[in-house]
Design a protein around this motif. Structure first.
Motif, PDB file in Angstrom:
ATOM      1  N   THR A 143       0.292 -30.074 -45.772  1.00 62.67           N
ATOM      2  CA  THR A 143       0.108 -29.456 -44.456  1.00 62.67           C
ATOM      3  C   THR A 143      -0.631 -30.404 -43.532  1.00 62.67           C
ATOM      4  N   VAL A 144       0.000 -30.697 -42.399  1.00 62.29           N
ATOM      5  CA  VAL A 144      -0.654 -31.508 -41.365  1.00 62.29           C
ATOM      6  C   VAL A 144      -0.783 -30.661 -40.117  1.00 62.29           C
ATOM      7  N   ASP A 145      -2.005 -30.371 -39.719  1.00 58.16           N
ATOM      8  CA  ASP A 145      -2.238 -29.662 -38.465  1.00 58.16           C
ATOM      9  C   ASP A 145      -3.487 -30.231 -37.809  1.00 58.16           C
ATOM     10  N   ALA A 146      -3.771 -29.772 -36.594  1.00 58.88           N
ATOM     11  CA  ALA A 146      -4.882 -30.332 -35.818  1.00 58.88           C
ATOM     12  C   ALA A 146      -6.217 -30.124 -36.530  1.00 58.88           C
ATOM     13  N   LYS A 147      -6.387 -28.981 -37.162  1.00 63.42           N
ATOM     14  CA  LYS A 147      -7.643 -28.698 -37.857  1.00 63.42           C
ATOM     15  C   LYS A 147      -7.861 -29.675 -39.009  1.00 63.42           C
ATOM     16  N   ALA A 148      -6.802 -29.920 -39.784  1.00 66.24           N
ATOM     17  CA  ALA A 148      -6.916 -30.842 -40.914  1.00 66.24           C
ATOM     18  C   ALA A 148      -7.186 -32.271 -40.454  1.00 66.24           C
ATOM     19  N   LEU A 149      -6.573 -32.666 -39.346  1.00 63.15           N
ATOM     20  CA  LEU A 149      -6.800 -34.017 -38.828  1.00 63.15           C
ATOM     21  C   LEU A 149      -8.210 -34.166 -38.271  1.00 63.15           C
ATOM     22  N   ALA A 150      -8.706 -33.122 -37.596  1.00 63.44           N
ATOM     23  CA  ALA A 150     -10.071 -33.171 -37.072  1.00 63.44           C
ATOM     24  C   ALA A 150     -11.091 -33.290 -38.201  1.00 63.44           C
ATOM     25  N   ALA A 151     -10.756 -32.714 -39.364  1.00 64.30           N
ATOM     26  CA  ALA A 151     -11.671 -32.763 -40.510  1.00 64.30           C
ATOM     27  C   ALA A 151     -11.819 -34.176 -41.071  1.00 64.30           C
ATOM     28  N   LEU A 152     -10.933 -35.096 -40.671  1.00 58.86           N
ATOM     29  CA  LEU A 152     -11.053 -36.487 -41.112  1.00 58.86           C
ATOM     30  C   LEU A 152     -12.250 -37.185 -40.481  1.00 58.86           C
ATOM     31  N   LEU A 153     -12.747 -36.634 -39.374  1.00 58.90           N
ATOM     32  CA  LEU A 153     -13.851 -37.256 -38.655  1.00 58.90           C
ATOM     33  C   LEU A 153     -15.186 -36.703 -39.133  1.00 58.90           C
ATOM     34  N   GLU A 154     -16.109 -37.596 -39.425  1.00 63.62           N
ATOM     35  CA  GLU A 154     -17.467 -37.176 -39.753  1.00 63.62           C
ATOM     36  C   GLU A 154     -18.272 -37.034 -38.467  1.00 63.62           C
ATOM     37  N   ASP A 155     -19.302 -36.181 -38.500  1.00 65.58           N
ATOM     38  CA  ASP A 155     -20.187 -35.946 -37.343  1.00 65.58           C
ATOM     39  C   ASP A 155     -19.384 -35.574 -36.101  1.00 65.58           C
ATOM     40  N   ALA A 156     -18.326 -34.797 -36.284  1.00 70.10           N
ATOM     41  CA  ALA A 156     -17.397 -34.517 -35.188  1.00 70.10           C
ATOM     42  C   ALA A 156     -18.003 -33.586 -34.139  1.00 70.10           C
ATOM     43  N   ILE A 157     -17.768 -33.927 -32.870  1.00 66.86           N
ATOM     44  CA  ILE A 157     -18.180 -33.108 -31.733  1.00 66.86           C
ATOM     45  C   ILE A 157     -16.986 -33.015 -30.796  1.00 66.86           C
ATOM     46  N   GLU A 158     -16.501 -31.803 -30.557  1.00 70.92           N
ATOM     47  CA  GLU A 158     -15.364 -31.622 -29.665  1.00 70.92           C
ATOM     48  C   GLU A 158     -15.856 -31.372 -28.243  1.00 70.92           C
ATOM     49  N   LEU A 159     -15.304 -32.114 -27.291  1.00 69.97           N
ATOM     50  CA  LEU A 159     -15.624 -31.930 -25.876  1.00 69.97           C
ATOM     51  C   LEU A 159     -14.512 -31.114 -25.209  1.00 69.97           C
ATOM     52  N   GLY A 160     -14.905 -30.191 -24.336  1.00 71.04           N
ATOM     53  CA  GLY A 160     -13.924 -29.458 -23.540  1.00 71.04           C
ATOM     54  C   GLY A 160     -13.006 -28.563 -24.337  1.00 71.04           C
ATOM     55  N   ALA A 161     -13.521 -27.930 -25.382  1.00 73.75           N
ATOM     56  CA  ALA A 161     -12.684 -27.057 -26.208  1.00 73.75           C
ATOM     57  C   ALA A 161     -12.207 -25.826 -25.446  1.00 73.75           C
ATOM     58  N   ASN A 162     -12.863 -25.515 -24.325  1.00 69.22           N
ATOM     59  CA  ASN A 162     -12.487 -24.326 -23.546  1.00 69.22           C
ATOM     60  C   ASN A 162     -11.307 -24.579 -22.608  1.00 69.22           C
ATOM     61  N   THR A 163     -10.852 -25.816 -22.503  1.00 68.32           N
ATOM     62  CA  THR A 163      -9.753 -26.126 -21.594  1.00 68.32           C
ATOM     63  C   THR A 163      -8.644 -26.863 -22.343  1.00 68.32           C
ATOM     64  N   SER A 164      -7.388 -26.526 -22.085  1.00 65.34           N
ATOM     65  CA  SER A 164      -6.223 -27.139 -22.753  1.00 65.34           C
ATOM     66  C   SER A 164      -6.472 -27.307 -24.252  1.00 65.34           C
ATOM     67  N   PRO A 165      -6.678 -26.192 -24.970  1.00 65.29           N
ATOM     68  CA  PRO A 165      -7.039 -26.285 -26.393  1.00 65.29           C
ATOM     69  C   PRO A 165      -5.964 -26.911 -27.267  1.00 65.29           C
ATOM     70  N   GLU A 166      -4.736 -27.054 -26.756  1.00 62.41           N
ATOM     71  CA  GLU A 166      -3.681 -27.700 -27.525  1.00 62.41           C
ATOM     72  C   GLU A 166      -3.946 -29.194 -27.705  1.00 62.41           C
ATOM     73  N   VAL A 167      -4.883 -29.723 -26.939  1.00 60.30           N
ATOM     74  CA  VAL A 167      -5.313 -31.111 -27.078  1.00 60.30           C
ATOM     75  C   VAL A 167      -6.799 -31.107 -27.428  1.00 60.30           C
ATOM     76  N   LYS A 168      -7.135 -31.630 -28.592  1.00 62.98           N
ATOM     77  CA  LYS A 168      -8.542 -31.723 -28.987  1.00 62.98           C
ATOM     78  C   LYS A 168      -9.061 -33.122 -28.669  1.00 62.98           C
ATOM     79  N   THR A 169     -10.176 -33.203 -27.961  1.00 61.45           N
ATOM     80  CA  THR A 169     -10.818 -34.484 -27.676  1.00 61.45           C
ATOM     81  C   THR A 169     -12.139 -34.503 -28.450  1.00 61.45           C
TER      82      THR A 169
END
Length: 451
Positions: free
Chosen positions: A245-271
């Motif tokens: 399974t490859v999805d955005a959540k699994a890919l984001a989990a590859l990053l350590e110390d992750a901080i998402e910016l702007g999660a309240n806008t255009s959530p289909e794109v995670k920065t």
């Protein structure tokens, strides 16, 4: 006259006029680290005939997790945090010091607008302040904490910042929420007008936090990512689950110390800011995206952040190109794409792309193409890279061309011909990989590129 006694009385009056904001500053910074500047600066408000203690803003410097910062904190207890010419000049003075000493700034914003009776003077002050903050952008990091209600011109100051923190009590509005609510014909709470969730289309690099302590922790983490590009990390093991399974959540989990910016806008794109194998990166993670003006703008702003602070730029591409709709066609999407490309070209650190899903049309050209400046481009074995998403799409595109052979078009854009191996044969991919090994490929590439 006992000057020492007079000084003590003045200090007591100053402390009394800023009890809450000083408590907020104490919650933000390291213990006993705050040194106040221009504390006895004040002017008389002609409308109320009262002194503005400390100009209604507390400025100084302190450390957060050992990192130095200049602090600018609006004191709501003085004229409801109202801006004045002198108030703006005091803030600008702190920003000049931040620029000179190359030190980031944290704003604690809490104001109902401008002080009554200031007239055009405060407008000049606001212009000076906003220009100075804009000049600092990309030179030193600027963080805003919406420390309650922020109405009027001060909202524009938040828009200049690299990160904007919201609590559940925050409300950020260019105009009074009462006015905005009335004009909408609804009876809305201030948080429903200018809160974190309400500003889904504002395009701010917003982060939701519980309190000042959490904001402090995240500011320290982001500062660490900017200032310490590489830390020691253990050898990373494969992630076998990615092969299933490859999805955005699994890919984001590859990053350590992750901080998402702007999660309240255009959530289909995670920065997301974080580390890959100890290397700080700015990662864009697509989740079955069709491009529009809003999500391209979000990516463009994030790429600018990466460019300003020298972070490697990583994309996980699952993008079907530009959305086919009249509203998107008649929008600023093309302008945003042009500005994104200018910033992408200006990023002089590592740029690595992973086609994790579909890379169709501009979805490939903008976010994975070698010719767009990506140093390394990888694709998962089950990814798709093509000009059109399907044979049907190609047929529609060329329907007006009577010479087009529909059977050949169907064969050209069939799923098997969108296999990434075909792009690799043309030299456009560095490798086609199993998803479970993506982290090792990223680490190796980044290590090579950042030396």
């Amino acid at each position: 006259m006992d000057k020492i006694k007079l000084l003590q009385n003045r200090k007591a009056a100053l402390m009394k006029a800023g009890t809450k904001i000083r408590a907020d500053i104490a919650a933000l910074v390291d213990d006993e680290s705050f040194v106040e500047l221009s504390s006895f600066s004040f002017s008389k408000n002609q409308f109320y005939d009262e002194d503005a203690q400390g100009e209604g803003v507390v400025t100084g410097f302190a450390t957060i997790d050992g990192y130095p910062f200049y602090i600018v904190a609006q004191n709501f207890e003085v004229f409801s945090g109202g801006l004045s010419k002198a108030n703006c000049e005091k803030i600008a003075k702190a920003l000049n010091a931040a620029e000179k000493n190359e030190t980031p700034v944290v704003y604690l914003l809490h104001t109902l607008g401008v002080q009554i009776g200031e007239g055009v003077n405060v407008l000049e002050g606001i212009a000076e302040l906003l220009l100075k903050a804009t000049q600092l952008k990309g030179t030193v990091a600027q963080y805003a904490v919406v420390d309650g209600e922020v109405y009027g011109s001060a909202a524009a100051l938040a828009a200049v910042c690299d990160c904007v923190f919201f609590t559940d009590q925050s409300a950020l509005c260019v105009n009074s929420p009462l006015v905005l609510s009335a004009k909408s014909g609804k009876n809305l709470k201030k948080e429903e007008v200018g809160g974190y969730a309400a500003l889904a289309n504002a395009g701010l690099p917003a982060i939701r936090v519980k309190d000042m302590a959490e904001a402090s922790s995240l500011i320290a983490k982001i500062t660490d990512l900017i200032n310490v590009p590489v830390t020691e990390a253990e050898l990373n093991e494969p992630v076998p689950a990615l092969n299933k399974t490859v999805d955005a959540k699994a890919l984001a989990a590859l990053l350590e110390d992750a901080i998402e910016l702007g999660a309240n806008t255009s959530p289909e794109v995670k920065t997301v800011l974080g580390r890959v194998g100890g290397i700080a990166v700015a990662a864009v993670i697509f989740d079955n995206v069709k491009l529009n003006a809003a999500n391209v703008k979000k990516i463009r702003n994030f790429a600018e952040f990466a460019c300003c602070y020298g972070l490697p730029f990583v994309t996980f591409v699952d993008c079907m190109g530009v959305e086919a709709s009249l509203s998107v066609n008649d929008s600023a999407v093309l302008k945003e794409i042009g500005e994104y490309l200018s910033i992408l070209d200006a990023i002089d650190t590592a740029k690595v792309a992973v086609v994790s899903g579909k890379a169709i049309g501009l979805g490939y050209s903008l976010f994975a193409a070698k010719s767009a400046g990506f140093d390394y481009t990888y694709a998962f074995a089950n990814a798709q890279i093509a000009l059109f998403e399907s044979a049907q799409g190609a047929q529609i595109e060329y329907s007006s061309d009577t010479k087009a052979d529909k059977a050949k078009l169907a064969a050209q854009y069939a799923d098997e011909n969108a296999d990434p191996v075909h792009a690799a044969k043309g030299g456009y991919l560095d490798n086609v990989i199993e998803p479970q090994f993506v982290k090792q490929y990223l680490i190796a590439s980044l290590q090579m590129l950042i030396g």
